[in-house]
Design an enzyme around this catalytic site. Sequence first.
Site, mmCIF file in Angstrom:
data_model
loop_
_atom_site.group_PDB
_atom_site.id
_atom_site.type_symbol
_atom_site.label_atom_id
_atom_site.label_comp_id
_atom_site.label_asym_id
_atom_site.label_seq_id
_atom_site.Cartn_x
_atom_site.Cartn_y
_atom_site.Cartn_z
ATOM 1 N N GLU A 51 37.071 43.989 33.554
ATOM 2 C CA GLU A 51 38.230 43.054 34.122
ATOM 3 C C GLU A 51 39.017 43.548 35.155
ATOM 4 O OE1 GLU A 51 38.509 40.194 32.369
ATOM 5 O OE2 GLU A 51 37.615 41.047 30.535
ATOM 6 N N ASN A 55 38.118 41.803 38.967
ATOM 7 C CA ASN A 55 39.833 41.487 39.530
ATOM 8 C C ASN A 55 39.560 42.000 41.096
ATOM 9 O OD1 ASN A 55 40.764 40.324 37.636
ATOM 10 N ND2 ASN A 55 42.371 41.234 37.313
ATOM 11 N N ARG A 110 38.115 30.690 36.369
ATOM 12 C CA ARG A 110 38.130 32.498 35.530
ATOM 13 C C ARG A 110 39.154 31.731 34.508
ATOM 14 N NH1 ARG A 110 34.357 35.220 36.920
ATOM 15 N NH2 ARG A 110 36.720 36.734 35.816
#
Lengths: 151, 117
Positions: A51, A55, A110
């Site tokens: 994650e 990002n 997303r």
Amino acid sequence: MTNSKAGNFMNVQFAARSENESFARVVVAAFVSRLDPTMDELNDLKTVVSEAVTNCIIHGYDSDPEGIVTISASLDNETVHLTIEDQGRGIEDLELAQQPLYTSKPELERSGMGFTIMENFMDEFEVTSEPGHGTSISMKKTIVSKKALYN
Amino acid sequence: MNSHVEMEHHRGVLIVRLSGELDHHAADFVRMDLDEAIMRGQVSHLVLSLKHLQFMDSSGLGVILGRYKLIHSKGGKMVVCDATAPVKRLLEMSGLFKIMPLYDDESTALSDLEVAL
């Protein structure tokens, strides 16, 4: 630097390319393996690394492969400290960014669950960001060793 | 590519079996494969089997939600089956089961869908 303490540590830097996401997961999993984590704990760590690195690539650098992602990890007894950072565009509104299901890039499909997952899977979680300079995520998780479970 | 997509058509139902790792890197390939099959074939419903999926993160959630929207807009149903414990946890956290039922295996999913046809 968090690395000044006596415990074990590692730093790794790599190009902000999506094919490095699996590399990042494996590196952290291998580093943490000496604590003998359970499969669930290992999966939690791999997920949060995924994650955070995603990002950095998508939001920090807008998918510009020139960007550099840095992962620092250290072990303090049974606790893993993880810092994942970029020197990208930063986050204007941190509170909004951390709302479940919020995404600044709906056109990329997303899910908006990245921060929620990181918060849920780790014991401690903190984001610092400066618009125009980058974002840093610091997290901690204490590993309940498999040995401890068996004893 | 670290993710694999296996597809089978079964009476208007597209069965998709994912294996490997579904992260941001794999998401684009999986999305393209699925959308092509959905748009080209006579697909009413979608069964997504996650039995052999070894890893998934929020990028995978995005892919699943996106396909749900596509199938739903065509009036179809999408269901998931055979999720491993970590994948199931992620799906639960995202609230996905409020819109998509989870079945134990493909055959249960298929028989329920065919009743719904």
